[in-house]
Design an enzyme around this catalytic site. Structure first.
Site, PDB file in Angstrom:
ATOM      1  N   GLY A 536       0.820  -1.203   0.000  1.00  0.00           N
ATOM      2  CA  GLY A 536       0.000   0.000   0.000  1.00  0.00           C
ATOM      3  C   GLY A 536       0.851   1.249   0.000  1.00  0.00           C
ATOM      4  N   LYS A 552       0.789   4.792   6.521  1.00  0.00           N
ATOM      5  CA  LYS A 552       0.830   3.677   5.581  1.00  0.00           C
ATOM      6  C   LYS A 552      -0.552   3.060   5.491  1.00  0.00           C
ATOM      7  CE  LYS A 552       4.514   1.152   5.823  1.00  0.00           C
ATOM      8  NZ  LYS A 552       5.444   0.754   4.773  1.00  0.00           N
ATOM      9  N   ASP A 648      12.334  -8.866   5.180  1.00  0.00           N
ATOM     10  CA  ASP A 648      12.362  -8.041   3.966  1.00  0.00           C
ATOM     11  C   ASP A 648      13.310  -6.862   4.140  1.00  0.00           C
ATOM     12  OD1 ASP A 648      11.777  -7.386   1.397  1.00  0.00           O
ATOM     13  OD2 ASP A 648       9.786  -6.558   1.796  1.00  0.00           O
TER      14      ASP A 648
END
Ligand SMILES: *[C@@H]1O[C@H](CO)[C@@H](O)[C@H](O)[C@H]1NC(C)=O
Ligand SMILES: *[C@@H]1O[C@H](CO)[C@@H](O)[C@H](O)[C@H]1NC(C)=O
Ligand SMILES: *[C@@H]1O[C@H](CO)[C@@H](O)[C@H](O)[C@H]1NC(C)=O
Ligand SMILES: *[C@@H]1O[C@H](CO)[C@@H](O)[C@H](O)[C@H]1NC(C)=O
Ligand SMILES: *[C@@H]1O[C@H](CO)[C@@H](O)[C@H](O)[C@H]1NC(C)=O
Ligand SMILES: *[C@@H]1O[C@H](CO)[C@@H](O)[C@H](O)[C@H]1NC(C)=O
Ligand SMILES: *[C@@H]1O[C@H](CO)[C@@H](O)[C@H](O)[C@H]1NC(C)=O
Ligand SMILES: *[C@@H]1O[C@H](CO)[C@@H](O)[C@H](O)[C@H]1NC(C)=O
Ligand SMILES: *[C@@H]1O[C@H](CO)[C@@H](O)[C@H](O)[C@H]1NC(C)=O
Ligand SMILES: *[C@@H]1O[C@H](CO)[C@@H](O)[C@H](O)[C@H]1NC(C)=O
Ligand SMILES: *[C@@H]1O[C@H](CO)[C@@H](O)[C@H](O)[C@H]1NC(C)=O
Ligand SMILES: *[C@@H]1O[C@H](CO)[C@@H](O)[C@H](O)[C@H]1NC(C)=O
Length: 836
Positions: A536, A552, A648
């Site tokens: 997003g 976010k 990540d």
């Protein structure tokens, strides 16, 4: 008649003897096995014994004879429709056969598949490649040691009950001691990161996740209850502030459970919990009720110690009276009662068994309008940690009222003070009712309860509507007006309550809940987009107090409200200077927003690649950023109560503030992983190019972050992307280049050529490239932990000298290529990295 009796007698004697002789074969123990062997869970396994309590074992390996000995094999109990592959202690005779003594049944001390029992006919294979795998009859692999690539030579069940896969040099490649379940046997160690988790009950082996656990942390030995966050009910803090090197662990020895910092034994333990010395086999088990018991074989299995009893009274056990129960001396259990007004908010789960706890009659909702507190005096709670100190009682209550997950405000006055400590548990276990004449502490509990709503106005009026409709349109309009007014008032009040919640949440270090309208205003209707992540967009915003935020939007997150809130609470509770702070969240309809502190210099990728970068960063600045990131990751991996693997790490997820202090962002969005489940992860996450090779065989530990960190580090030192088609073809892949330069000892060639400052400090940069090479070791066990990296960066430790410069497995090469090709399409990256 007499003859008949004699015959009868002889016959039964024969039966008994026969029974023993069948179990006494073969005459020796059989404690090891070679590769390429498989065992089926059928009668074909010779050493099967049916016990009178309904349990049954089919042994595969057995070590020793005569007395209680360790064996491994299949185990079942009761209906025997499902089996464990387990290590158990059985009684053996002098011939090395398993026997059933007068009393005493097999004691399971470890099992491979307690969450996934297998059926009759399942097979255990010790494959040709050296992997031990359990396969159910339907063909599914239920459990494996994942050791296929580690040159295993055979399987050994040791004297002390450790199941070991060893290599040609007889060194341990894999051992059951590294994966404890609910037991420790004598000699076994429980290391930092490992934990004992009891079974659901004495008849259900499933790990009771989320209730009890015993863990070694960097502070000492702790027993926890609950999971959100865990509450310590037993603590043995011994290691103090010592952040020194050395592994911390406890070891079950003859006569003690000893806590050590250094792994070089024999050395003096740092603390000792005494246990009666063993005259025979002992083992220790964390029980489904949270007790830690030591069992010893003395013609039958006896409890010789109940280790927490030394410091815990019976009411200190968190489930002594179940959830929400109150325990007063002699383990009298009752449910919380509101005295004024006299009203029942709790009901015993089972009236005949008051120790099973109490249920709320009306479940708590997140609507603070209809909630009150039951106030109880002289109530203490077992937990050893508090949320805030030096607050007054009203602040403590308000903080609970405004936190949807809070179940109670537990408050204790400091001596001679109008303030005290406040604890806001999100799960409420047994509370203790103490006698103020004995325990001179001034403590109270305020338990949050839900009032039943009076039936809404609208439904009542609607029922009558049909009958009197023609004549009463006027009054209906009037009613609608009233309802409208009421809604308006409630709405206003709620907004008022919300703004209060924020200020209190901020005080307690918990994330705030924002309303959608507030975020809309703050971001000027989501006007300025800062970027687009895998899950997003991110927008810039300014709060009323002038502070800047990044919002976010997690779109299409299809998660239930409760788990989202739980996750946000746990992420919001994590504070570290090198982690981007979560300031709050918003849940509006199906949309979820996370509100972070604003980082004015954006993400690292804007600053490191030659050609794209806004400014060439000096060496000192790069060094600082590297250290910051390493510290942030070390905190996530090693210092949080619940280990967090980022999954990540990439320059886009490293943010820089105005002074180029680096902070890791987006942590915790990946699944929070329990310390004990460090190797479970099934679906691939992350971003191609930064993915560690073990993603292909799904052994996922925090070392995947170390690998990604290594890639980011290399990119920063070389000033280029990991995969860069603008380079000459043989240098497209940074790792390939690194391998070549390492082999030819030409690391200098890799240093960022477009920065004079980097060239000036090239020898330091080359040292740093070695750190990166260490982090990029193909075998994840050879990579350093992030705390080791921090130590190297701070100069208190050296880089491992024996590094493997073969960064890519030949078998991987193709896949790696494919991944990098995919990296060229931004779509793929976003698909893999989110939503999580
Ligand atoms: C394993 O192999 C070795 C050498 O081939 C042999 O001596 C030994 O008996 C085997 N062990 C078992 C348990 O089959
Ligand atoms: C154990 O019980 C099962 C089922 O009753 C039976 O098939 C098996 O033969 C018994 N095994 C032994 C060793 O008595
Ligand atoms: C088997 O189950 C029974 C209850 O069904 C229990 O009493 C017994 O302890 C269990 N045996 C073993 C060896 O776990
Ligand atoms: C395990 O062994 C059985 C019997 O030898 C075989 O059918 C099965 O395919 C093997 N499974 C694995 C995973 O090696
Ligand atoms: C197997 O375990 C036994 C007993 O603990 C030990 O003496 C032996 O060396 C081990 N064998 C191998 C091959 O590791
Ligand atoms: C066994 O030890 C030798 C010498 O230490 C070493 O060279 C060899 O690689 C080892 N083998 C295995 C399978 O680890
Ligand atoms: C065993 O316990 C687990 C976890 O509490 C539960 O999900 C499962 O239903 C239980 N199994 C049985 C057979 O009761
Ligand atoms: C831990 O650190 C704090 C502050 O740094 C200090 O006051 C305390 O004495 C230390 N405790 C131990 C056990 O070293
Ligand atoms: C434990 O220590 C006692 C006393 O030193 C000794 O008699 C006993 O054999 C030991 N037990 C074991 C299992 O080693
Ligand atoms: C430990 O305490 C529990 C109650 O909390 C009690 O039932 C048990 O008997 C005690 N165990 C021992 C070994 O004293
Ligand atoms: C509390 O007050 C008493 C009596 O006034 C005094 O003796 C004591 O030192 C005080 N304690 C603290 C911790 O201030
Ligand atoms: C507890 O402390 C508060 C504030 O100091 C005081 O008002 C109250 O009377 C005390 N209660 C008891 C039972 O001592």
């Amino acid at each position: 008649m007499r003859e008949l009796c004699i015959i009868c007698y002889c016959f039964s004697l024969f039966l008994i003897l026969n029974c023993y002789s069948t179990t006494a074969q073969p005459p020796f123990d059989y404690p090891t096995a070679n590769l390429s062997t498989s065992w089926a869970n059928t009668e074909s396994l010779r050493h099967s014994v049916n016990f009178t309590d309904g349990s049954r074992v089919r042994a595969i390996l057995l070590r020793g004879s005569f007395g209680p000995k360790f064996a491994c094999g299949f185990f079942c109990n009761g209906t025997c429709t499902s089996y464990l592959f387990a290590v158990f202690i059985v009684q053996t005779n002098s011939g090395g056969g398993i026997v059933q003594p007068a009393s005493g049944f097999p004691q399971v001390v470890w099992s491979a598949n307690r969450d996934h029992p297998v059926s009759y006919g399942a097979t255990l294979n010790l494959t040709e490649t050296g992997e031990l795998a359990l396969q159910d009859v339907d063909g599914s692999i239920v459990w494996t040691t994942n050791t296929a690539r580690k040159s295993v030579a055979g399987l050994n069940l040791t004297d002390d009950g450790n199941l070991v896969l060893f290599d040609a040099n007889s060194s341990v490649v894999w051992q059951s001691f590294d994966y404890p379940t609910d037991c420790l046997v004598q000699g076994q160690r429980l290391y930092l990161e490992q934990s004992l988790i009891p079974s659901a009950s004495s008849t259900n082996w499933t790990a009771q996740t989320g209730l009890f656990s015993l863990q070694v942390t960097d502070k000492g030995l702790f027993a926890y209850v609950g999971s959100n966050p865990p509450q310590a009910y037993y603590s043995r803090p011994v290691f103090g502030n010592d952040t020194n090197t050395g592994r911390r662990y406890v070891r079950f020895l003859n006569g003690s459970l000893s806590l050590f910092i250094l792994s070089v034994e024999p050395s003096e333990p740092d603390d000792v919990i005494p246990i009666p010395r063993a005259s025979s086999t002992q083992y220790m088990k964390l029980m489904p009720d949270g007790h830690l018991k030591v069992f010893e074989w003395k013609e039958s299995w006896l409890v010789v110690a109940d280790l927490f009893n030394n410091s815990l009274g019976e009411c200190n056990y968190p489930m002594a009276c179940g959830r929400n129960g109150i325990c007063s001396g002699n383990q009298q259990c009752s449910c919380p009662i509101s005295s004024s007004p006299r009203r029942d908010y709790f009901r015993a789960v089972n009236d005949l068994q008051p120790d099973m706890g109490c249920n709320e009659i009306t479940l708590l909702t997140c609507n603070t309008q209809d909630q009150t507190f039951i106030a109880l005096d002289n109530i203490m709670y077992f937990n050893t940690i508090t949320d805030t100190e030096r607050v007054d009682i009203e602040t403590c209550k308000k903080a609970c009222a405004n936190n949807c997950l809070c179940k109670a405000a537990l408050f204790e006055y400091g001596s001679n003070s109008s303030t005290g400590v406040c604890y806001l548990p999100s799960e409420l276990f047994t509370m203790m009712n103490v006698d103020p004449n004995v325990v001179h502490r001034n403590s109270s509990a305020f338990i949050k309860v839900q009032n039943v709503r009076s039936p809404p106005l609208a439904s009542k009026s609607q029922a009558n509507l049909g009958v009197i409709l023609p004549s009463t349109i006027g009054s209906v309009l009037f009613l609608l007006g009233v309802i409208g007014l009421l809604t308006y008032i409630i709405h206003k009040r709620r907004r008022h309550a919300q703004s209060k919640e924020e200020s209190i949440g901020e005080v307690l270090g918990m994330p705030n809940r924002f309303s959608y309208d507030e975020l809309k205003t703050a971001t000027n209707n989501f006007y300025k987009k800062l970027g687009e992540g895998g899950f997003g967009a991110v927008f810039e915003g300014t709060l009323e107090d002038g502070s800047k935020i990044a919002v976010k939007c997690l779109e299409g997150l299809g998660q239930v409200n409760k788990s989202f809130l739980a996750e946000v609470q746990s992420i919001g509770g994590i504070h570290h200077v090198n982690l981007v702070r979560l300031r709050g969240y918003c849940a509006w309809k199906s949309q979820r927003f996370l509100v972070y502190e604003f980082m004015s210099n954006g993400s690292l990728d804007r600053w490191i690649y030659h050609g794209d970068r806004e400014q060439v960063l000096e060496w000192e600045c790069r060094k600082k950023i590297i250290l910051d990131v390493a510290k942030g990751l070390a905190y996530l991996h090693e210092d949080c109560r619940q280990k967090i693997i980022h999954l990540d790490i990439k320059p886009q997820n490293i943010l820089l503030d105005g002074d180029f202090n680096a902070k890791v962002s987006d942590f915790g969005l990946s699944k929070l992983i329990d310390r004990n489940q460090s190797e479970v992860m099934t679906t691939m996450r992350g971003t191609p190019g930064y993915l560690a090779p073990e993603w292909l065989n799904s052994v996922i530990t925090e070392k995947v972050d170390v690998y990604s960190f290594g890639i980011v580090l290399l990119e920063m030192l070389c000033g280029r992307k990991n995969f860069d088609k603008s380079q000459p073809e043989e240098s497209w892949h940074l790792l390939g280049l690194l391998q070549k330069c390492c082999e030819q000892e030409m690391l200098l060639d890799m240093v960022d050529k477009y920065s004079e400052d980097m060239q000036t400090h090239s020898s330091e940069v080359v040292e740093m490239i070695k750190v990166a090479s260490w982090c990029l070791q193909y075998d994840y066990t050879k990579r350093p932990s992030m705390s080791t990296v921090v130590k190297v960066l701070e100069g208190v430790m050296k880089v491992e000298s024996r590094l493997d410069y073969n960064f890519t497995d030949p078998r991987m090469q193709n896949t790696a290529l494919v991944e990098h090709e995919k990296d060229m399409t931004p779509l793929m990256a976003s698909v893999l990295s989110g939503p999580r």
